[in-house]
Write a protein that holds these residues in place. Structure first.
Motif, short mmCIF file in Angstrom:
data_model
loop_
_atom_site.label_atom_id
_atom_site.label_comp_id
_atom_site.label_asym_id
_atom_site.label_seq_id
_atom_site.Cartn_x
_atom_site.Cartn_y
_atom_site.Cartn_z
N TYR A 279 -6.76 7.63 -8.94
CA TYR A 279 -5.51 6.87 -8.95
C TYR A 279 -5.66 5.63 -9.84
N GLY B 214 4.02 3.31 -3.70
CA GLY B 214 3.15 3.57 -4.84
C GLY B 214 3.78 4.64 -5.71
N LEU B 215 2.92 5.32 -6.45
CA LEU B 215 3.48 6.33 -7.35
C LEU B 215 4.06 7.49 -6.56
N GLY B 216 3.65 7.60 -5.31
CA GLY B 216 4.22 8.63 -4.44
C GLY B 216 5.73 8.50 -4.36
N ASN B 217 6.19 7.26 -4.21
CA ASN B 217 7.64 7.05 -4.13
C ASN B 217 8.29 7.19 -5.48
N PHE C 242 1.65 11.18 2.49
CA PHE C 242 1.04 10.54 1.33
C PHE C 242 1.73 9.21 1.07
N SER C 243 3.05 9.24 1.12
CA SER C 243 3.80 8.04 0.78
C SER C 243 3.55 6.90 1.77
N ILE D 201 -9.67 9.24 -3.80
CA ILE D 201 -8.33 8.95 -4.33
C ILE D 201 -8.39 7.76 -5.27
N ILE E 194 -6.54 0.70 -1.08
CA ILE E 194 -7.44 1.84 -0.87
C ILE E 194 -8.89 1.41 -1.14
N SER F 26 -1.32 -0.61 -4.31
CA SER F 26 -1.87 0.56 -3.63
C SER F 26 -3.37 0.67 -3.87
N MET G 228 -5.77 7.85 5.11
CA MET G 228 -6.66 7.35 4.06
C MET G 228 -7.56 6.22 4.57
N SER H 133 0.83 -1.20 0.00
CA SER H 133 0.00 0.00 0.00
C SER H 133 0.87 1.25 0.00
N ALA H 134 1.90 1.23 0.84
CA ALA H 134 2.73 2.43 0.99
C ALA H 134 3.54 2.72 -0.27
N SER I 21 0.79 6.33 3.14
CA SER I 21 -0.65 6.05 3.09
C SER I 21 -1.38 6.44 4.37
#
Ligand code: PFF
Length: 448
Positions: free
Chosen positions: A101, A21-24, A225-226, A97, A325, A321, A231, A18-19, A228
């Protein structure tokens, strides 16, 4: 009672899934590029350690104590109070989200398919096409983005229908190790490119002159965000944690792996772009992965192989991810409204088809359709990420620090032990004082 994850590894794989994701992958390098390289990294790591981990632990404690969905947890732990609204905010934010997403997840699938077929690279060598034009076609078209969004909805449904253990846990157990293997391969390749060290120097040489209040706020937002946070995801997953799971250790492992992925992405992207003299290119989100990196691949032998591997990596990150969610709402419908898993999955995912389509078309035919001057996609993103997430995390900290039944959070953190460790005390202090103030600052800063 919700099912539990069946193994420690599965629990970590699902939560890291989950953590990571595209955030990273696509947000972090851009932030690091613009905000002083390693200086940003240091601030980011500090945010994760000082605030991210305590807030994650707050969510873990509430989730495992409640043992049900994000709203139900608060109702069980503090019956008769209105704190369930905080859980409700998490569910609403997560759903919003999910609806945009999933579109981005669809693009990753689309790029993977077109890397496999070779369409992504057709016309590039002879100059009849460019990656910018391809992106226009794949992302801003009127049918393809919708088609791939629908496909991603279907894949998510399949995984969710298989349940927590046989769906989420199993797929995370396969995809997360693969993701790490692919990352390591890319790191090795990127670091051995000629001139790679210059890129590494750029990334790892801190430029502290770039750090100001707004960079710190950015780093904090990125960290939340990264990981998670806010949420409803970690609250929901923690209900699947067995009693014996050590929450502190789990939070440290998950955050460390999440940071590791961000750092590895930096060690891939900066050497790759400097090696090919593309430092000036945008590392901003979509352009980085859909234009700059494919361009890098064309300059490497085995172009197509790298492209396929890279978009697999992105797809795995995005898929694990999105299922996490979506699970927030699925658990809610299952537990609160007593639906079967099948009906819950259908109820949650069917409207995603509509909202996802509207989001998918936001980059193309519906780009002129605006609410508050934002496209549908950006509206979901802005309201959820800039407002609901910080607000939800803030309220969760206030609850965990001040209003949850006395000793409940600390008991969860110590797995029922009567003595309070130093770590538990520090986490409680952070949840009470530091985190709410820091998050309030982010929230206010959004409006300036
Ligand atoms: N931690 C995730 C990321 O960095 O991309 C945040 C996330 C976003 C999780 C969207 C789930 C999701 F659907």
């Amino acid at each position: 009672m919700a099912t539990k994850f069946s193994s420690k590894i599965g629990l970590i794989a699902a939560t890291v899934g989950s953590a990571v994701g595209l955030g990273n992958i696509w947000r972090f390098p851009a932030e690091a590029q613009g905000n002083g390289g390693a200086a940003f990294l240091l601030v980011y790591v500090a945010c994760v350690l000082l605030l991210g981990i305590p807030v994650m632990l707050g969510e873990f404690a509430i989730g495992r104590e409640g043992g049900t969905d994000a709203i139900g947890d608060y109702k069980r732990i503090s019956p008769g109070s209105r704190w369930w609204i905080v859980g409700g905010m998490g569910i609403v934010a997560s759903y919003m989200i999910l609806c945009f997403y999933i579109v981005v997840a669809g693009w990753t699938l689309e790029y993977l398919v077109n890397s496999v077929t070779g369409d992504l690279f057709s016309g590039i060598a002879d100059g009849t096409s460019s990656f910018g034009t391809k992106m226009q076609d794949y992302v801003s078209g009127d049918t393809k983005p919708v088609l791939y969004t629908v496909l991603m909805v279907a894949v998510n449904m399949l995984v969710l229908l298989c349940g927590v253990r046989k769906g989420i846990e199993k797929i995370s157990n396969v995809l997360m190790p693969l993701l790490f293997v692919i990352l390591v391969v890319f790191c090795v390749v990127a670091l051995s490119l000629p001139g790679a060290s210059e890129g590494v120097r750029f990334f790892l040489k801190p430029d502290f002159s770039k750090i100001d209040a707004s960079v710190v706020i950015d780093a904090l937002g990125q960290a939340f965000f990264s990981l998670s946070l806010g949420m409803g995801i970690l609250i929901t997953y923690a209900a699947y944690f067995p009693r014996e799971t050590r929450l502190g250790r789990t939070a440290v492992i998950v955050s460390s792996l999440d940071m590791l992925v961000a750092v590895m992405m930096g060690l891939i992207i900066f050497p790759a772009v400097t090696s090919f003299g593309m430092e000036g290119e945008s590392l901003e989100g979509a352009t980085l992965v859909f234009v700059t990196l494919p361009e890098v691949f064309t300059r490497m032998p085995g172009t197509q192989v790298w492209s396929v591997l890279f978009f697999m990596l992105l797809l795995f990150a995005a898929l694990t991810s999105t299922i996490s969610i979506a699970e927030v709402s699925v658990r809610f419908f299952q537990d609160r409204l007593r639906m079967s898993r099948r009906n819950a999955v259908l109820t949650v995912m069917s409207p995603v088809l509509i909202f996802g389509t509207l989001s998918a078309l936001s980059a193309g035919p519906l780009s002129g359709f605006r609410i508050f001057n934002l496209t549908f996609f950006n509206l979901l993103d802005t309201v959820a990420t800039n407002i609901l997430l910080p607000l939800g995390s803030l309220a969760m900290c206030v609850y965990a620090g001040w209003f949850a039944p006395k000793g409940m959070i600390a008991d969860q953190l110590g797995n029922g032990s009567a003595t309070r460790s130093v770590a538990t005390r520090i986490v409680m202090f952070m949840l009470r004082w530091v985190a709410p103030i820091a998050i309030a600052v982010i929230l206010v800063a959004q409006f300036n």
